[in-house]
Design a protein around this motif. Structure first.
Motif, PDB file in Angstrom:
ATOM      1  N   LEU A 277       0.829  -1.200   0.000  1.00  0.00           N
ATOM      2  CA  LEU A 277       0.000   0.000   0.000  1.00  0.00           C
ATOM      3  C   LEU A 277       0.863   1.249   0.000  1.00  0.00           C
ATOM      4  O   LEU A 277       1.905   1.300   0.649  1.00  0.00           O
ATOM      5  CB  LEU A 277      -0.921   0.006   1.216  1.00  0.00           C
ATOM      6  CG  LEU A 277      -1.941  -1.139   1.311  1.00  0.00           C
ATOM      7  CD1 LEU A 277      -2.774  -0.988   2.570  1.00  0.00           C
ATOM      8  CD2 LEU A 277      -2.833  -1.169   0.087  1.00  0.00           C
ATOM      9  N   ASP A 278       0.412   2.273  -0.712  1.00  0.00           N
ATOM     10  CA  ASP A 278       1.137   3.537  -0.785  1.00  0.00           C
ATOM     11  C   ASP A 278       0.877   4.377   0.458  1.00  0.00           C
ATOM     12  O   ASP A 278      -0.218   4.355   1.026  1.00  0.00           O
ATOM     13  CB  ASP A 278       0.702   4.337  -2.018  1.00  0.00           C
ATOM     14  CG  ASP A 278       1.158   3.676  -3.307  1.00  0.00           C
ATOM     15  OD1 ASP A 278       2.221   3.043  -3.292  1.00  0.00           O
ATOM     16  OD2 ASP A 278       0.441   3.786  -4.308  1.00  0.00           O
ATOM     17  N   THR A 279       1.888   5.138   0.865  1.00  0.00           N
ATOM     18  CA  THR A 279       1.728   6.047   1.989  1.00  0.00           C
ATOM     19  C   THR A 279       1.122   7.370   1.542  1.00  0.00           C
ATOM     20  O   THR A 279       0.552   8.106   2.350  1.00  0.00           O
ATOM     21  CB  THR A 279       3.078   6.319   2.661  1.00  0.00           C
ATOM     22  OG1 THR A 279       4.009   6.817   1.677  1.00  0.00           O
ATOM     23  CG2 THR A 279       3.646   5.043   3.265  1.00  0.00           C
ATOM     24  N   GLU A 280       1.235   7.706   0.262  1.00  0.00           N
ATOM     25  CA  GLU A 280       0.639   8.924  -0.248  1.00  0.00           C
ATOM     26  C   GLU A 280      -0.532   8.577  -1.159  1.00  0.00           C
ATOM     27  O   GLU A 280      -0.579   7.509  -1.762  1.00  0.00           O
ATOM     28  CB  GLU A 280       1.670   9.766  -1.010  1.00  0.00           C
ATOM     29  CG  GLU A 280       2.262   9.074  -2.235  1.00  0.00           C
ATOM     30  CD  GLU A 280       3.281   9.945  -2.952  1.00  0.00           C
ATOM     31  OE1 GLU A 280       3.274   9.931  -4.201  1.00  0.00           O
ATOM     32  OE2 GLU A 280       4.056  10.627  -2.269  1.00  0.00           O
ATOM     33  N   ASN A 281      -1.472   9.482  -1.244  1.00  0.00           N
ATOM     34  CA  ASN A 281      -2.687   9.210  -2.008  1.00  0.00           C
ATOM     35  C   ASN A 281      -2.686  10.034  -3.293  1.00  0.00           C
ATOM     36  O   ASN A 281      -2.617  11.259  -3.252  1.00  0.00           O
ATOM     37  CB  ASN A 281      -3.915   9.556  -1.161  1.00  0.00           C
ATOM     38  CG  ASN A 281      -5.180   8.912  -1.704  1.00  0.00           C
ATOM     39  OD1 ASN A 281      -5.343   8.785  -2.911  1.00  0.00           O
ATOM     40  ND2 ASN A 281      -6.065   8.511  -0.815  1.00  0.00           N
ATOM     41  N   ALA A 282      -2.757   9.335  -4.434  1.00  0.00           N
ATOM     42  CA  ALA A 282      -2.752  10.019  -5.727  1.00  0.00           C
ATOM     43  C   ALA A 282      -4.157  10.169  -6.288  1.00  0.00           C
ATOM     44  O   ALA A 282      -4.325  10.542  -7.445  1.00  0.00           O
ATOM     45  CB  ALA A 282      -1.889   9.228  -6.706  1.00  0.00           C
ATOM     46  N   LEU A 283      -5.179   9.892  -5.466  1.00  0.00           N
ATOM     47  CA  LEU A 283      -6.558   9.886  -5.942  1.00  0.00           C
ATOM     48  C   LEU A 283      -7.315  11.123  -5.469  1.00  0.00           C
ATOM     49  O   LEU A 283      -7.057  11.651  -4.383  1.00  0.00           O
ATOM     50  CB  LEU A 283      -7.276   8.626  -5.452  1.00  0.00           C
ATOM     51  CG  LEU A 283      -6.562   7.297  -5.727  1.00  0.00           C
ATOM     52  CD1 LEU A 283      -7.376   6.148  -5.182  1.00  0.00           C
ATOM     53  CD2 LEU A 283      -6.287   7.128  -7.211  1.00  0.00           C
ATOM     54  N   GLU A 284      -8.270  11.548  -6.261  1.00  0.00           N
ATOM     55  CA  GLU A 284      -9.107  12.700  -5.938  1.00  0.00           C
ATOM     56  C   GLU A 284     -10.578  12.319  -6.053  1.00  0.00           C
ATOM     57  O   GLU A 284     -10.928  11.328  -6.700  1.00  0.00           O
ATOM     58  CB  GLU A 284      -8.803  13.867  -6.886  1.00  0.00           C
ATOM     59  CG  GLU A 284      -7.352  14.347  -6.838  1.00  0.00           C
ATOM     60  CD  GLU A 284      -7.082  15.430  -7.868  1.00  0.00           C
ATOM     61  OE1 GLU A 284      -7.948  15.662  -8.735  1.00  0.00           O
ATOM     62  OE2 GLU A 284      -6.001  16.050  -7.803  1.00  0.00           O
ATOM     63  N   ASP A 285     -11.424  13.128  -5.433  1.00  0.00           N
ATOM     64  CA  ASP A 285     -12.887  12.943  -5.513  1.00  0.00           C
ATOM     65  C   ASP A 285     -13.292  11.503  -5.198  1.00  0.00           C
ATOM     66  O   ASP A 285     -14.095  10.880  -5.916  1.00  0.00           O
ATOM     67  CB  ASP A 285     -13.396  13.337  -6.904  1.00  0.00           C
ATOM     68  CG  ASP A 285     -13.130  14.798  -7.228  1.00  0.00           C
ATOM     69  OD1 ASP A 285     -13.019  15.596  -6.289  1.00  0.00           O
ATOM     70  OD2 ASP A 285     -13.015  15.124  -8.428  1.00  0.00           O
ATOM     71  N   VAL A 286     -12.751  10.958  -4.113  1.00  0.00           N
ATOM     72  CA  VAL A 286     -13.050   9.581  -3.728  1.00  0.00           C
ATOM     73  C   VAL A 286     -14.446   9.502  -3.114  1.00  0.00           C
ATOM     74  O   VAL A 286     -14.795  10.273  -2.220  1.00  0.00           O
ATOM     75  CB  VAL A 286     -12.004   9.062  -2.726  1.00  0.00           C
ATOM     76  CG1 VAL A 286     -12.364   7.646  -2.272  1.00  0.00           C
ATOM     77  CG2 VAL A 286     -10.610   9.081  -3.351  1.00  0.00           C
ATOM     78  N   SER A 287     -15.262   8.575  -3.622  1.00  0.00           N
ATOM     79  CA  SER A 287     -16.613   8.369  -3.093  1.00  0.00           C
ATOM     80  C   SER A 287     -16.907   6.880  -3.045  1.00  0.00           C
ATOM     81  O   SER A 287     -16.314   6.098  -3.785  1.00  0.00           O
ATOM     82  CB  SER A 287     -17.661   9.072  -3.964  1.00  0.00           C
ATOM     83  OG  SER A 287     -17.451  10.473  -3.999  1.00  0.00           O
ATOM     84  N   TRP A 288     -17.844   6.489  -2.174  1.00  0.00           N
ATOM     85  CA  TRP A 288     -18.204   5.072  -2.106  1.00  0.00           C
ATOM     86  C   TRP A 288     -19.634   4.910  -1.612  1.00  0.00           C
ATOM     87  O   TRP A 288     -20.233   5.826  -1.072  1.00  0.00           O
ATOM     88  CB  TRP A 288     -17.241   4.298  -1.222  1.00  0.00           C
ATOM     89  CG  TRP A 288     -17.110   4.793   0.189  1.00  0.00           C
ATOM     90  CD1 TRP A 288     -16.221   5.720   0.652  1.00  0.00           C
ATOM     91  CD2 TRP A 288     -17.883   4.388   1.326  1.00  0.00           C
ATOM     92  NE1 TRP A 288     -16.394   5.916   2.001  1.00  0.00           N
ATOM     93  CE2 TRP A 288     -17.397   5.108   2.442  1.00  0.00           C
ATOM     94  CE3 TRP A 288     -18.931   3.485   1.508  1.00  0.00           C
ATOM     95  CZ2 TRP A 288     -17.924   4.957   3.719  1.00  0.00           C
ATOM     96  CZ3 TRP A 288     -19.465   3.327   2.786  1.00  0.00           C
ATOM     97  CH2 TRP A 288     -18.948   4.058   3.869  1.00  0.00           C
ATOM     98  N   ARG A 289     -20.132   3.699  -1.795  1.00  0.00           N
ATOM     99  CA  ARG A 289     -21.502   3.366  -1.407  1.00  0.00           C
ATOM    100  C   ARG A 289     -21.587   1.891  -1.076  1.00  0.00           C
ATOM    101  O   ARG A 289     -21.053   1.050  -1.807  1.00  0.00           O
ATOM    102  CB  ARG A 289     -22.472   3.714  -2.544  1.00  0.00           C
ATOM    103  CG  ARG A 289     -23.948   3.562  -2.213  1.00  0.00           C
ATOM    104  CD  ARG A 289     -24.805   4.047  -3.395  1.00  0.00           C
ATOM    105  NE  ARG A 289     -26.216   4.124  -3.062  1.00  0.00           N
ATOM    106  CZ  ARG A 289     -27.063   3.108  -3.226  1.00  0.00           C
ATOM    107  NH1 ARG A 289     -26.621   1.962  -3.710  1.00  0.00           N
ATOM    108  NH2 ARG A 289     -28.339   3.255  -2.915  1.00  0.00           N
ATOM    109  N   LEU A 290     -22.242   1.538   0.040  1.00  0.00           N
ATOM    110  CA  LEU A 290     -22.507   0.159   0.426  1.00  0.00           C
ATOM    111  C   LEU A 290     -24.006   0.022   0.633  1.00  0.00           C
ATOM    112  O   LEU A 290     -24.558   0.590   1.572  1.00  0.00           O
ATOM    113  CB  LEU A 290     -21.780  -0.197   1.725  1.00  0.00           C
ATOM    114  CG  LEU A 290     -20.282  -0.476   1.644  1.00  0.00           C
ATOM    115  CD1 LEU A 290     -19.689  -0.544   3.042  1.00  0.00           C
ATOM    116  CD2 LEU A 290     -20.022  -1.781   0.906  1.00  0.00           C
TER     117      LEU A 290
END
Length: 330
Positions: A277-290
């Motif tokens: 797993l990366d220590t830095e996050n290269a992602l934007e606008d993260v969303s989720w649904r369960l």
């Protein structure tokens, strides 16, 4: 960037989740790691049941009384784990107070390291005894999964922590730094596949809103790509970009169901070892649904990420590995 030009291969791992209510005899050893019943729905919130102990301290060899209680329930699964590593293996062993209601199971290499139900007979309390092993960690926490009925259940209900005398105060690992996560207001679907976005689906005609569908899509939006991923709500969903048809040296993206929330992260695959797993996050606008047995996550990623080690540029062709399955210990 011509997204439909992606070359792709699909690798599907099996989801070894366990329908606890579908196993009324309680033989659910396959759930040892995740403690998740595969009932096609997300866990209920908040928990209605509690765990009580008769002591707060222990020494190796001690016996502790453990009580699980609450409103009527049919199935249950109890373990003790290292409080500093709750995703780790079960710790210690149990003995029974009432063999009519509970039975011993072996998780991993530790005999009698879990307790489950013997039938769907409704109950409001279960009493068992935990025996501390000689190599017990400083702090031990008890966890329980409870099934009220098939689609109403709770996973890894946290119980009290017991500690060895003079042990330093328990510490918890700080969560990795990440972008704020929001919930998807409504489920996404397969609309636009083959026109405005490139999609990978299994089966090929499935809709992203179905719990029996594995779905992945890429949509070009300016200098970034919107990624949507959907599948069964238990465990994890993941995909990886690869230069060849073999695992190893790959750029991976994971959506992991951790019981009460979703963790979305990037990783690097080294051979067939667990993802790094990366220590830095290269992602934007993260969303989720369960909801309704379906896990959905979406995020945006820049086409070029020269400063992010392990992330591939999205202006080339890759093979795509798509996977789902159980999750434990990272």
């Amino acid at each position: 960037m011509d997204l439909p030009g992606f070359a792709f291969a699909v690798w599907l791992s099996l989801c070894f989740c366990v329908p606890m209510d579908g196993y009324p005899n309680g033989k659910v050893r396959q759930a040892c790691a995740s403690m998740i019943p595969c009932h096609g729905t997300a866990p209920t919130l908040p928990p209605e049941h509690s765990i009580a102990l008769n002591v707060t301290e222990f020494r190796p060899g001690d016996t502790i009384e453990v009580n699980l209680y609450g409103p009527d329930f049919e199935g249950f699964f109890i373990q003790a784990r290292d409080a500093a590593h709750l995703d780790g293996p079960a710790v210690g062993s149990f003995t029974l107070a009432d063999p009519r209601l509970s039975q011993l199971l072996t998780c991993g290499r530790t005999k009698n390291s879990a307790v489950s139900h013997t039938s769907k007979r409704k109950k409001t309390q279960i009493k068992v005894y935990w025996i501390a092993p000689g190599d017990a960690p400083n702090h031990v926490q008890f966890l329980a999964t409870v099934v009220k009925k098939y689609k109403t259940f709770w996973v890894k209900i946290p119980g009290p922590i017991v500690s060895q005398p003079n042990a330093p105060s328990p510490t918890t690992e700080a969560p990795p730094t990440s972008q704020p996560i929001s919930h998807l207001s409504k489920p996404f679907n397969a609309s636009g596949c083959g026109r405005t976005k490139f999609c990978v689906r299994n089966p090929s005609n499935c809709d992203a809103r179905s719990a029996s569908c594995s779905f992945l899509s890429f949509q070009l939006e300016g200098s970034s790509v919107l990624v949507e991923m959907s599948g069964p709500s238990e465990g994890y969903l993941a995909f990886a970009l690869s230069h060849d048809q073999w695992m190893g040296g790959d750029d991976a993206y994971l959506c992991v169901n951790e019981g009460h929330h979703l963790r979305v992260s990037t990783a690097y695959l080294k051979g067939r070892s667990p993802p790094v797993l990366d220590t830095e996050n290269a992602l934007e606008d993260v969303s989720w649904r369960l909801a309704d047995g379906v896990l959905q996550c979406s995020f945006r990623r820049s086409i070029l990420l020269p400063a992010s080690k392990g992330r591939f540029n999205l202006d080339a062709s890759y093979y795509i590995f798509l996977a789902d399955g159980e999750s434990s210990g990272g």
